[in-house]
Motif scaffolding. Structure first.
Motif, PDB file in Angstrom:
ATOM      1  N   TYR A   1     -29.134  24.912 -41.102  1.00 43.02           N
ATOM      2  CA  TYR A   1     -29.292  26.357 -41.068  1.00 43.02           C
ATOM      3  C   TYR A   1     -28.763  27.023 -39.794  1.00 43.02           C
ATOM      4  O   TYR A   1     -28.743  28.243 -39.702  1.00 43.02           O
ATOM      5  CB  TYR A   1     -30.772  26.720 -41.249  1.00 43.02           C
ATOM      6  N   GLY A   2     -28.368  26.243 -38.827  1.00 42.58           N
ATOM      7  CA  GLY A   2     -27.880  26.801 -37.577  1.00 42.58           C
ATOM      8  C   GLY A   2     -29.022  27.249 -36.688  1.00 42.58           C
ATOM      9  O   GLY A   2     -30.192  27.071 -37.005  1.00 42.58           O
ATOM     10  N   MET A   3     -28.663  27.863 -35.565  1.00 43.09           N
ATOM     11  CA  MET A   3     -29.670  28.357 -34.639  1.00 43.09           C
ATOM     12  C   MET A   3     -29.116  29.569 -33.914  1.00 43.09           C
ATOM     13  O   MET A   3     -27.915  29.704 -33.718  1.00 43.09           O
ATOM     14  CB  MET A   3     -30.101  27.276 -33.654  1.00 43.09           C
ATOM     15  N   VAL A   4     -29.993  30.462 -33.540  1.00 43.36           N
ATOM     16  CA  VAL A   4     -29.605  31.667 -32.813  1.00 43.36           C
ATOM     17  C   VAL A   4     -29.684  31.344 -31.325  1.00 43.36           C
ATOM     18  O   VAL A   4     -30.697  30.840 -30.838  1.00 43.36           O
ATOM     19  CB  VAL A   4     -30.532  32.851 -33.155  1.00 43.36           C
ATOM     20  N   ILE A   5     -28.617  31.649 -30.626  1.00 38.65           N
ATOM     21  CA  ILE A   5     -28.581  31.431 -29.180  1.00 38.65           C
ATOM     22  C   ILE A   5     -28.470  32.788 -28.500  1.00 38.65           C
ATOM     23  O   ILE A   5     -27.594  33.586 -28.827  1.00 38.65           O
ATOM     24  CB  ILE A   5     -27.385  30.546 -28.785  1.00 38.65           C
TER      25      ILE A   5
ATOM     26  N   ASP B   1     -25.544  37.517 -21.479  1.00 34.11           N
ATOM     27  CA  ASP B   1     -25.086  38.920 -21.568  1.00 34.11           C
ATOM     28  C   ASP B   1     -25.771  39.683 -22.695  1.00 34.11           C
ATOM     29  O   ASP B   1     -25.410  40.805 -23.003  1.00 34.11           O
ATOM     30  CB  ASP B   1     -23.578  38.987 -21.720  1.00 34.11           C
ATOM     31  N   GLY B   2     -26.772  39.080 -23.338  1.00 31.80           N
ATOM     32  CA  GLY B   2     -27.531  39.766 -24.363  1.00 31.80           C
ATOM     33  C   GLY B   2     -26.988  39.609 -25.770  1.00 31.80           C
ATOM     34  O   GLY B   2     -27.576  40.093 -26.719  1.00 31.80           O
ATOM     35  N   ILE B   3     -25.867  38.961 -25.909  1.00 28.57           N
ATOM     36  CA  ILE B   3     -25.285  38.765 -27.231  1.00 28.57           C
ATOM     37  C   ILE B   3     -25.924  37.548 -27.894  1.00 28.57           C
ATOM     38  O   ILE B   3     -26.178  36.539 -27.255  1.00 28.57           O
ATOM     39  CB  ILE B   3     -23.753  38.579 -27.130  1.00 28.57           C
ATOM     40  N   GLU B   4     -26.190  37.679 -29.179  1.00 28.91           N
ATOM     41  CA  GLU B   4     -26.751  36.553 -29.939  1.00 28.91           C
ATOM     42  C   GLU B   4     -25.639  35.856 -30.681  1.00 28.91           C
ATOM     43  O   GLU B   4     -24.743  36.456 -31.200  1.00 28.91           O
ATOM     44  CB  GLU B   4     -27.780  37.035 -30.952  1.00 28.91           C
TER      45      GLU B   4
END
Length: 70
Positions: free
Chosen positions: A59-63, A67-70
């Protein structure tokens, strides 16, 4: 680069120990050690591929970057 796993080498005493109980050690030493290495690799993979890793792989992961970008 970070390492995710360390695959330990066989101890020097392993061959001496295998000689004592394996009847065909003298003729099949190469095959026996190949089998042991394969079993070691399978054990390492079983340890690494736990439920958390498999979930992230599917499912992946959010990083969240600095700099605030996901």
């Amino acid at each position: 680069m970070k390492h995710l796993a360390y695959i330990p080498p066989f101890p020097d005493s392993l061959q001496d120990e295998l000689k004592t109980f394996h009847m065909k050690w003298n003729t099949q030493q190469k095959d026996i050690l190949a089998h042991c290495r394969r079993e070691l690799m399978h054990g390492v993979w079983q340890f690494l591929l736990d439920d958390n890793f498999l979930h992230t792989h599917r499912y992946g992961m959010v990083i969240h970057c600095h700099d605030g970008i996901e």
